[in-house]
Design an enzyme around this catalytic site. Sequence first.
Site, mmCIF file in Angstrom:
data_model
loop_
_atom_site.group_PDB
_atom_site.id
_atom_site.type_symbol
_atom_site.label_atom_id
_atom_site.label_comp_id
_atom_site.label_asym_id
_atom_site.label_seq_id
_atom_site.Cartn_x
_atom_site.Cartn_y
_atom_site.Cartn_z
ATOM 1 N N ASP A 137 0.801 -1.193 0.017
ATOM 2 C CA ASP A 137 0.025 0.046 -0.092
ATOM 3 C C ASP A 137 0.999 1.183 -0.100
ATOM 4 O O ASP A 137 2.030 0.973 0.536
ATOM 5 C CB ASP A 137 -0.891 0.041 1.255
ATOM 6 C CG ASP A 137 -1.990 -0.798 1.280
ATOM 7 O OD1 ASP A 137 -2.108 -1.623 0.312
ATOM 8 O OD2 ASP A 137 -2.966 -0.821 2.030
ATOM 9 N N ASP A 138 0.127 2.297 -0.507
ATOM 10 C CA ASP A 138 0.661 3.798 -0.089
ATOM 11 C C ASP A 138 1.579 4.302 -1.290
ATOM 12 O O ASP A 138 1.926 5.454 -1.345
ATOM 13 C CB ASP A 138 1.285 3.955 1.312
ATOM 14 C CG ASP A 138 0.161 3.657 2.325
ATOM 15 O OD1 ASP A 138 -0.834 3.281 1.874
ATOM 16 O OD2 ASP A 138 0.757 3.775 3.483
ATOM 17 N N HIS A 155 -6.140 2.870 -4.182
ATOM 18 C CA HIS A 155 -5.990 3.438 -2.729
ATOM 19 C C HIS A 155 -6.126 4.746 -2.540
ATOM 20 O O HIS A 155 -5.703 5.546 -1.656
ATOM 21 C CB HIS A 155 -4.475 3.015 -2.157
ATOM 22 C CG HIS A 155 -4.243 2.842 -0.814
ATOM 23 N ND1 HIS A 155 -5.328 2.083 -0.005
ATOM 24 C CD2 HIS A 155 -3.691 3.090 -0.106
ATOM 25 C CE1 HIS A 155 -4.941 2.151 1.117
ATOM 26 N NE2 HIS A 155 -3.730 2.740 1.418
ATOM 27 N N HIS A 197 -4.871 9.222 -0.288
ATOM 28 C CA HIS A 197 -4.893 8.402 0.895
ATOM 29 C C HIS A 197 -5.822 9.173 1.867
ATOM 30 O O HIS A 197 -5.338 9.363 2.939
ATOM 31 C CB HIS A 197 -3.578 8.237 1.350
ATOM 32 C CG HIS A 197 -3.314 7.050 2.351
ATOM 33 N ND1 HIS A 197 -3.580 7.298 3.729
ATOM 34 C CD2 HIS A 197 -2.861 5.955 2.314
ATOM 35 C CE1 HIS A 197 -3.479 5.971 4.238
ATOM 36 N NE2 HIS A 197 -3.061 5.283 3.322
ATOM 37 N N HIS A 233 3.818 -2.331 3.235
ATOM 38 C CA HIS A 233 3.744 -0.892 2.610
ATOM 39 C C HIS A 233 5.250 -0.674 1.757
ATOM 40 O O HIS A 233 6.074 -1.062 2.561
ATOM 41 C CB HIS A 233 3.702 0.065 3.845
ATOM 42 C CG HIS A 233 2.361 -0.066 4.365
ATOM 43 N ND1 HIS A 233 1.894 -0.983 5.303
ATOM 44 C CD2 HIS A 233 1.035 0.482 4.252
ATOM 45 C CE1 HIS A 233 0.675 -0.802 5.914
ATOM 46 N NE2 HIS A 233 0.100 0.252 5.286
#
Length: 274
Positions: A82-83, A132, A136, A227
């Site tokens: 993620d991210d 995503h 964020h 991540h």
Amino acid sequence: MDEPGADGKGRRALLRALTVGGASAVAGVAMGAAIDDADASTRIPASAPGTPPGAHWRPPAGHVDVFWAVNTQQKVVALTFDDGPLPNYTPLVHDALDEAKIPATFFLVGKRVEQHARLLHGRMDRHEVGNHTWAHTNLSPLSLNTAYRSVKRAHEMIVRVTGKEPRLLRPPWGQLGGTTLQVAGRLGYDVALWSLLITDRSHPHDPKGLIDFVVDSALPGSIVLGHDAGGGRSRLTLARALPEMIKRLKTKGFEFVTVSDLIAAKAAPASRGT
């Protein structure tokens, strides 16, 4: 007329107390209702209904599925990140995956895709992309239109840069409140959460402990969350631990697939009564 004497004084005092008490009770009920209303207004966002007002609406597929993991006897897991993309850690994660020749699913932040598109060029062939949101942002308290714009804008940027169309949404922090599911339904997404978190922040200087935790915790059908952005030192520990983590999971007989392939491998639900 009040009765004279001590009894009369006592009765007058009692009546005064009841009068004051009654007023206080009424005020207390009103104040309690106000507190309840205020508390409810902070707990429940205006966007909370999962179906928009109107006489008829349904998502294109008629449903939105939410996955934490899948039920399967096959020893398959899905690594997800993620991210990103961000320069510090995304290339290190890609290097580890390329070395092991395994796929993963990257839940990309649209704004970062725009800013760091070069990090993805030529590196996404075996991997799946997921959405995503644009920046964020927690979708839970947002209006439908604002949440929709965030996910749609990210979708368009991911397609533009990677050439791949995301079909899975992972809301930041796993927040499913508000209109999150309605937005997913409108855009034809399912929602992918996770069943196993790579706890790098609990092992910032202990790569062996991190590897042991993930390898010991993985189950057939696990969706594993890591991540490739943020987190400081712990993200570097994760990236450096990833090759050994993958190697040990392979030794235990696990194969690595994308989330969509994991979903396709899920076992049919058991019949009722069996």
